[in-house]
Design an enzyme around this catalytic site. Structure first.
Site, mmCIF file in Angstrom:
data_model
loop_
_atom_site.group_PDB
_atom_site.id
_atom_site.type_symbol
_atom_site.label_atom_id
_atom_site.label_comp_id
_atom_site.label_asym_id
_atom_site.label_seq_id
_atom_site.Cartn_x
_atom_site.Cartn_y
_atom_site.Cartn_z
ATOM 1 N N TYR A 180 0.827 -1.203 0.000
ATOM 2 C CA TYR A 180 0.000 0.000 0.000
ATOM 3 C C TYR A 180 0.866 1.260 0.000
ATOM 4 O O TYR A 180 0.718 2.140 -0.859
ATOM 5 C CB TYR A 180 -0.905 -0.025 1.229
ATOM 6 N N ASP A 181 1.786 1.327 0.945
ATOM 7 C CA ASP A 181 2.600 2.533 1.107
ATOM 8 C C ASP A 181 3.378 2.865 -0.165
ATOM 9 O O ASP A 181 3.352 4.002 -0.654
ATOM 10 C CB ASP A 181 3.595 2.368 2.254
ATOM 11 N N LYS A 184 1.306 3.763 -3.356
ATOM 12 C CA LYS A 184 0.797 5.137 -3.291
ATOM 13 C C LYS A 184 1.927 6.135 -3.556
ATOM 14 O O LYS A 184 1.720 7.164 -4.223
ATOM 15 C CB LYS A 184 0.180 5.403 -1.923
ATOM 16 N N GLY A 242 -2.025 0.432 23.319
ATOM 17 C CA GLY A 242 -2.883 1.609 23.329
ATOM 18 C C GLY A 242 -2.167 2.934 23.367
ATOM 19 O O GLY A 242 -2.802 3.982 23.530
ATOM 20 N N ARG A 246 -2.889 9.208 17.125
ATOM 21 C CA ARG A 246 -3.415 9.593 15.821
ATOM 22 C C ARG A 246 -4.256 10.857 15.979
ATOM 23 O O ARG A 246 -4.747 11.172 17.065
ATOM 24 C CB ARG A 246 -4.312 8.497 15.221
#
Length: 356
Positions: A180-181, A184, A242, A246
């Site tokens: 993906y990276d 793109k 956790g 973002r």
């Protein structure tokens, strides 16, 4: 039309103001139209036609391979005269005819699923894009929008967070997310060179964690996963410690930014589209999802059975959006709390979905 998506479409129309007149009588090709972004572009254009603000309705040509089936919202629009829905493999040559604008959103975007289908992911972002750009050389058009990704930055150095468009990235070319990276990244290279060599009026947008109604609860990204636990009445599970952070951009703000880029004269330019804050941990995000639901749940931490689940996953992701503010007039408005509340209400009405 879906009431949740229609509300967001009305918000986008209001955000754009007089700029919506640019769509008057235009014929627009949307690839990947059955996906999350496609749902919102479709609802925007059809709602704009219904608003009476255009002298002549825009015509939307929607292409998708429908490997995930035809979504219910699209089936409900089958009788619209301003929508032409066609099953197409974007990696095969097809002639869309004369179009004024192209929005190339055909790509798998969920990490779980692009890792399952890496070659198809690369093909859409490279082969499919190349075919569309070559069509634009033969038949010039007004504007072309390519969906890149914030993933092209990889796991940025802390000194480059928040991350501007000028940051060149820290990306593995062989890791589990590379399909993906890197496709793109190469897609952006194609766009820049077609703009420079052939004058194709292409712009690239780099989404930063879009969410909202229309994102399938089975998508396997973090916000749908959290609300799937909420709807099941079980504690929310994070497959990490956790602590990763973002920022999250609600979909009506994101679509506004993408359309502003489409309507701009910024040929060959990339734009971060997202929000500058709050940059929050996944633990905090889970807590906000619980608050949006009002249910007495808690957060649990587990380890994924997939040994590569967190490989090359960025520790932090936060954009600099000054360029989009300055050149496009982009100004995101929806708070995270309001966006999560809207998203929760959508999932209450859409608790089930086919696998994304």
């Amino acid at each position: 039309m879906d009431s949740h998506l229609l509300r967001d479409a009305s918000e986008v129309i209001a955000n754009l103001g007089d700029k919506v007149q640019r769509f008057d009588g235009k014929r627009i090709l949307l690839t990947g139209g059955a996906g999350f972004l496609g749902a919102h572009f479709t609802h925007f254009l059809l709602a704009l036609n219904d608003s009476g603000r255009l002298r002549k309705a825009a015509q939307l040509v929607l292409w998708d391979n429908f490997q995930r089936g035809r979504p219910d919202w699209l089936e409900a629009l089958r009788d619209r005269r301003d929508l032409l829905c066609e099953q197409r493999d974007i990696c095969q040559p097809h002639d869309p005819g004369s179009v004024d604008m192209i929005i190339h959103a055909a790509s798998i975007a969920s990490p779980i699923f692009y890792r399952l289908h890496p070659i198809a992911t690369m093909d859409a972002n490279v082969t499919g894009l190349r075919l569309l750009l070559e069509h634009c050389v033969r038949q010039p058009l007004e504007s072309f929008l390519f969906f890149s990704t914030s993933e092209i930055y990889g796991d940025p150095d802390p000194s480059s967070i928040p991350t501007p468009e000028s940051y060149r990235g820290n990306v593995s070319c062989t890791g589990p997310r590379a399909c993906y990276d890197e496709s793109k990244r190469y897609g952006e290279t194609l766009c820049v060179n077609f703009a420079q060599v052939h004058g194709v009026p292409v712009k690239m947008v780099r989404p930063f964690n879009n969410y909202g109604p229309g994102l399938k609860i089975t998508d396997r990204r973090v916000i749908p996963d959290l609300f799937r636990d909420v709807l099941a009445g079980r504690n929310l599970v994070l497959l990490s410690d956790g602590r990763a952070t973002r920022t999250f951009c609600y979909i009506s703000d994101a679509i506004t930014g993408y359309l502003l880029a489409l309507l701009s004269n910024a040929q060959g330019e990339p734009f971060n589209i997202g929000t500058e804050g709050p940059e929050i941990t996944m633990r905090e995000l889970a807590g906000k999802a619980i608050e949006a639901s009002g249910r007495p749940l808690s957060v649990e931490f587990q380890k994924s059975d997939d040994p590569n689940y967190l490989t090359d996953n960025p520790n932090r992701r936060c954009p600099v959006i000054e360029k989009a503010r300055r050149m496009l007039g982009y100004d995101p408005k929806v708070t995270l709390e309001e966006g999560l509340a809207r998203t929760y209400r959508y999932y209450l009405d859409h608790p089930d979905a086919a696998n994304a």
